[in-house]
Design a protein around this motif. Structure first.
Motif, PDB file in Angstrom:
ATOM      1  N   TYR A  53      -8.191 -56.574  -0.266  1.00  0.00           N
ATOM      2  CA  TYR A  53      -7.464 -57.798   0.086  1.00  0.00           C
ATOM      3  C   TYR A  53      -6.200 -57.935  -0.770  1.00  0.00           C
ATOM      4  N   LYS A 158      -9.510 -66.106  14.455  1.00  0.00           N
ATOM      5  CA  LYS A 158      -9.834 -64.861  13.734  1.00  0.00           C
ATOM      6  C   LYS A 158     -10.718 -65.179  12.527  1.00  0.00           C
ATOM      7  N   PHE A 160     -12.631 -63.166   9.209  1.00  0.00           N
ATOM      8  CA  PHE A 160     -13.031 -61.942   8.487  1.00  0.00           C
ATOM      9  C   PHE A 160     -13.378 -62.276   7.043  1.00  0.00           C
ATOM     10  N   SER A 162     -13.354 -61.417   2.960  1.00  0.00           N
ATOM     11  CA  SER A 162     -12.346 -60.824   2.053  1.00  0.00           C
ATOM     12  C   SER A 162     -12.664 -59.369   1.716  1.00  0.00           C
ATOM     13  N   THR A 164     -13.743 -57.188   3.757  1.00  0.00           N
ATOM     14  CA  THR A 164     -13.367 -56.327   4.895  1.00  0.00           C
ATOM     15  C   THR A 164     -12.068 -56.885   5.486  1.00  0.00           C
ATOM     16  N   TRP A 165     -11.078 -57.011   4.636  1.00  0.00           N
ATOM     17  CA  TRP A 165      -9.812 -57.644   5.011  1.00  0.00           C
ATOM     18  C   TRP A 165      -9.194 -56.938   6.215  1.00  0.00           C
ATOM     19  N   ASP A 166      -8.763 -57.727   7.193  1.00  0.00           N
ATOM     20  CA  ASP A 166      -8.125 -57.137   8.376  1.00  0.00           C
ATOM     21  C   ASP A 166      -6.607 -57.080   8.138  1.00  0.00           C
ATOM     22  N   HIS A 167      -6.147 -55.934   7.698  1.00  0.00           N
ATOM     23  CA  HIS A 167      -4.720 -55.790   7.369  1.00  0.00           C
ATOM     24  C   HIS A 167      -3.848 -55.746   8.623  1.00  0.00           C
ATOM     25  N   ASP A 168      -4.471 -55.549   9.779  1.00  0.00           N
ATOM     26  CA  ASP A 168      -3.695 -55.535  11.027  1.00  0.00           C
ATOM     27  C   ASP A 168      -3.419 -56.945  11.532  1.00  0.00           C
ATOM     28  N   HIS A 169      -4.131 -57.910  10.973  1.00  0.00           N
ATOM     29  CA  HIS A 169      -3.948 -59.287  11.446  1.00  0.00           C
ATOM     30  C   HIS A 169      -2.882 -59.982  10.599  1.00  0.00           C
ATOM     31  N   ASP A 170      -1.817 -60.388  11.240  1.00  0.00           N
ATOM     32  CA  ASP A 170      -0.706 -61.042  10.531  1.00  0.00           C
ATOM     33  C   ASP A 170      -0.991 -62.544  10.410  1.00  0.00           C
TER      34      ASP A 170
END
Ligand SMILES: Cc1cc2nc3c(=O)[nH]c(=O)nc-3n(C[C@H](O)[C@H](O)[C@H](O)COP(=O)(O)OP(=O)(O)OC[C@H]3O[C@@H](n4cnc5c(N)ncnc54)[C@H](O)[C@@H]3O)c2cc1C
Length: 200
Positions: A53, A158, A160, A162, A164-170
């Protein structure tokens, strides 16, 4: 990296700080020790592999949060960031030869003590084996737990964890609710607050 043998003297489960330290210590005392680490993920690192994260970092001085047998003078921060700690753990595995004693993608499924043969009968996702000594280094925080919040299952936004942070989600412009005020939140909230819809 190795393949799963049918038996081993010392089986260590988990390749985070604890499992790597346990293996290195066994080998320090006996370089020829028959010791194997199994890790359910595809890489070593535990906490420092999984938590990516924004702002993830050590919250104690990293010169102290490192192995006594592998001190480093190269930390770029007093409180090193996650990528650096993850690289450190991988370099330790390479430098100490632990990678030859490691089976990744191999989850412990069950372990039963066989009193008659004085061995552990171990089932893993990669096959069965026996071990004389079994060391559980599976981590207290290695499986993310979602909070039991009413309505979470029907929330359409959305969600998620921390870990398994979704780095694709802005998150830019989004209204973000953070559940939890512990060390992880303290690190990532300042990182996302400026781009979320309601900066602190
Ligand atoms: C975000 C975060 C930040 C932290 N920061 C700090 C800090 O700054 N300072 C501090 O002192 N502590 C910190 N901690 C605590 C940290 O977890 C410990 O310091 C330490 O890294 C734990 O190491 P470990 O090897 O016991 O567990 P982990 O790092 O969790 O490693 C356990 C390993 O076991 C594997 N595993 C689990 N189950 C199985 C199975 N059934 N079969 C095979 N493999 C399995 C996992 O995949 C994992 O790789 C932090 C924790 C988190 C989550």
């Amino acid at each position: 990296m190795t393949t799963l043998p049918s038996s081993v003297q010392t089986l260590i489960v988990g390749a985070g700080f604890a499992g790597l330290a346990a293996a290195a210590t066994v080998l320090r005392d006996d370089p020829n020790a028959d010791v194997l680490i199994i890790e359910r993920a595809d890489e070593v690192g535990g906490t420092w592999r999984d938590n990516t994260y924004p702002g993830c970092a050590c919250d104690v001085p990293t010169s102290l949060y490192s192995f006594s047998f592998a001190p480093s003078a190269m930390w770029s921060h007093t409180f090193a960031r996650q990528p650096e700690i993850y690289r450190y753990l991988n370099s330790v595995v390479d430098d100490t030869g632990l990678r030859q004693r490691l089976v990744t993608g191999c989850a412990l499924l069950s372990a039963k003590w066989d009193a008659a043969h004085q061995t552990w009968q171990v089932q893993t996702s990669s096959g069965d084996l026996t071990a004389k000594v079994l060391v559980a280094a599976t981590g207290a925080l290695s499986t993310p737990k979602m909070p039991d919040v009413a309505g979470l299952n029907t929330f359409t936004g959305k969600v998620f964890h921390s870990a398994t942070w979704d780095h694709d989600h802005d998150l830019t412009g989004e209204r973000v609710a953070v559940v939890g005020t512990g060390a992880s939140a303290v690190q990532f909230v300042p990182e996302i607050a400026d781009r979320a819809a309601h900066p602190l």
